[in-house]
Design a protein around this motif. Sequence first.
Motif, PDB file in Angstrom:
ATOM      1  N   ARG A 145      44.093  38.493  41.104  1.00  0.00           N
ATOM      2  CA  ARG A 145      43.864  39.738  40.464  1.00  0.00           C
ATOM      3  C   ARG A 145      42.533  40.550  40.847  1.00  0.00           C
ATOM      4  O   ARG A 145      42.921  41.897  41.152  1.00  0.00           O
ATOM      5  N   LYS A 182      42.790  44.172  42.777  1.00  0.00           N
ATOM      6  CA  LYS A 182      42.286  45.252  41.992  1.00  0.00           C
ATOM      7  C   LYS A 182      41.063  45.892  43.250  1.00  0.00           C
ATOM      8  O   LYS A 182      41.182  47.070  43.481  1.00  0.00           O
ATOM      9  N   ASN A 198      43.441  47.659  45.789  1.00  0.00           N
ATOM     10  CA  ASN A 198      44.101  48.896  45.212  1.00  0.00           C
ATOM     11  C   ASN A 198      42.909  49.965  45.250  1.00  0.00           C
ATOM     12  O   ASN A 198      43.195  51.157  45.307  1.00  0.00           O
ATOM     13  N   LYS A 203      52.749  43.193  45.831  1.00  0.00           N
ATOM     14  CA  LYS A 203      51.518  43.550  45.675  1.00  0.00           C
ATOM     15  C   LYS A 203      50.798  44.043  47.044  1.00  0.00           C
ATOM     16  O   LYS A 203      49.879  44.718  46.949  1.00  0.00           O
ATOM     17  N   SER A 255      49.889  46.800  39.322  1.00  0.00           N
ATOM     18  CA  SER A 255      48.996  45.850  38.563  1.00  0.00           C
ATOM     19  C   SER A 255      49.626  44.538  38.334  1.00  0.00           C
ATOM     20  O   SER A 255      49.140  43.253  38.614  1.00  0.00           O
ATOM     21  N   ASN A 256      50.891  44.495  37.758  1.00  0.00           N
ATOM     22  CA  ASN A 256      51.632  43.191  37.541  1.00  0.00           C
ATOM     23  C   ASN A 256      53.036  43.518  37.661  1.00  0.00           C
ATOM     24  O   ASN A 256      53.546  44.544  37.469  1.00  0.00           O
ATOM     25  N   ASP A 311      48.463  49.945  37.982  1.00  0.00           N
ATOM     26  CA  ASP A 311      46.771  49.984  37.571  1.00  0.00           C
ATOM     27  C   ASP A 311      46.633  51.284  37.165  1.00  0.00           C
ATOM     28  O   ASP A 311      46.759  52.339  37.571  1.00  0.00           O
ATOM     29  N   GLU A 312      45.886  51.283  35.698  1.00  0.00           N
ATOM     30  CA  GLU A 312      46.003  52.529  35.104  1.00  0.00           C
ATOM     31  C   GLU A 312      44.937  53.359  35.959  1.00  0.00           C
ATOM     32  O   GLU A 312      45.225  54.596  36.015  1.00  0.00           O
ATOM     33  N   THR A 347      44.082  53.534  38.993  1.00  0.00           N
ATOM     34  CA  THR A 347      44.607  53.961  40.297  1.00  0.00           C
ATOM     35  C   THR A 347      45.796  54.981  39.986  1.00  0.00           C
ATOM     36  O   THR A 347      45.772  56.423  40.784  1.00  0.00           O
ATOM     37  N   ASP A 390      50.117  48.510  30.859  1.00  0.00           N
ATOM     38  CA  ASP A 390      49.866  47.385  31.605  1.00  0.00           C
ATOM     39  C   ASP A 390      49.919  46.004  30.589  1.00  0.00           C
ATOM     40  O   ASP A 390      49.816  46.048  29.429  1.00  0.00           O
TER      41      ASP A 390
END
Length: 626
Positions: free
Chosen positions: A291, A295, A298, A506, A513-514, A532-533, A535, A589
């Motif tokens: 993860r 991140k 991203n 991904k 994010s997931n 992903d918040e 992003t 998320d």
Amino acid sequence: MSDTQTLIENRPPSVATLFTRRVADTPDAEAYRYPVPAAAGAGADEWKSLSWGQAAKRVYAIAAGLVDLGLQSEDRVALASSTRVEWILADLGVMCAGAATTTIYPSTNAEESAFILSDSGSRVLIAEDAAQLAKARERRADLPELAHVVVIDPEGVEADESGWVLTLAELEARGAAYLEKNPEVVQERIGAIKKDQLATLIYTSGTTGKPKGVRLPHDNWSYMAKAIASTGLVGKDDVQYLWLPLAHVFGKVLTSGQIEVGHVTAVDGRVDKIITNLPVVQPTYMAAVPRIFEKVYNGVAAKARAGGGAKYKIFQWAAEVAREYAKVTQDNFRRTGNASAPFGLAAKHKVADALVYSKIREAFGGQLRACVSGSAALAPDIGYFFAGAGIHILEGYGLTESSAASFVNPGEAYRTGTVGKPLPGTEVRIADDGEILLRGPGIMQGYHGLPEKTAEVLESDGWFHTGDIGELSPDGYLKITDRKKDLIKTSGGKYIAPAEVEGQFKAVCPFVSNILVHGADRNFCTALISLDEPTILGWAEENGLGGKPYADVVASPEALALIEGYVKRLNEGLQRWQTIKKFRLLPRDLDIEHGELTPSLKLKRPVVEREYKYLIEDMYAGSREA
């Protein structure tokens, strides 16, 4: 017998013994770095160091303090704290006292914390702060065996006249006084440790039911320390950045390897400080979960997009060059032992390095030789991207039940998409149904107080059933394809490995994010996707949705159209029965607090499927099976 086999087979019975040897060999060498947080608005944190000799003084004081509290061999001491240098010192103190550490994640709620304390029979709890103490106080009536709570950070903790609560500083002072009268007590305790004596109880964060306590004896950690050192992946001049949860077996095993090798470890478990800390610590290696790499990937993509169309095109081009370069050089190294690339590709790579990759390496501190990734599968395309950018991610594999490190990729000969080769001394075989079986000195004794559960996974001849599906290459590299219980069988009889599809998405979608792929006993696959918040909110700002909260952005037609485009790209590379026919964006998320992710950021599928059952049913409404 090879030198490696001799080294491993002649290992001492415990890491406590390895620790005393390390202290004797290099007492003045730097062992740990740790941050002293700056006051609000006062600038950067200050980093301080402990030498091996200074660490030992504190470790032995903690050990003697525990002996003074009445701790006997194998008595359990629970440790509920985030990753910090005191966690390591306390754990070593417990081991040097001949006792056993029960690990508890600081995010664990009061009810489950009480279950772990009770089930383990813990006599002492070392709690990080007032919040962790409060959980024990709340359930004190249910914990008659819990004789003391030792608080690391006493700020906000009320004085306790009963003696039930004391601070870590008080425990160390008590231990130092005890050592003055009994100077040999700690060395006597260390000398009395037997290899099959319990060292650690780690409770697995089960997706259903109560967690199970995995019994790991001293010999497991001693073996791990020697086996990690024998790989040659780390040396005495390395600087490790350790932020992983030490309550998790992946973080814990790194402390054993460090003691054997003797390098420096910088310890700070604050995940929000990773980006700030890396340029300060300048690690040569670190371990992480996928993860984190997702991140970073991203974030880099989002930054390029925010820089305008031209910058984003350059990033996309550089990303493709990185992947191609990594695949070609890894393949050439496998065939010839030389990680070379054709002239044209090498020239493009040099340009991309100046424009993009060098900046990524600087963000990691500029000194990083390699990262070790574990706990879950890393999407190969993300692995190839970082490999091509000069951030070499060595995937490894292991479970709590195998003391974490059973496989790791071998340095320069690493192969993205595999978890490498078994550590020296570990055996592997693939069962007829594809399940990976392991045997060796790292395998647990069993589940605490659960002989029936132990018998389900541990055969009498020592073979452990991992529950993972995989395949071995002719030269011994292992590839994990999925969890045995997570394999999806569609109503059409086709088997699908959801993790494989999720990993590919991904790599394709820089906003994800997931993702959870669903399709068991259905006639097509669907997906629940969280974004992903930072992003997606950055994208929203550029697309007329600025100022709107996350839930409103993901519900917008524009965001749905954006993600639909990436789902179509994903489907182009899948078999027909693997394709995602429908998807839903989640209103928030997934996180640890809601129980949807484990503390090591692995997806808890049953929890997510149960919570968002209404969305899953909505996607299948009107289909023939609904």
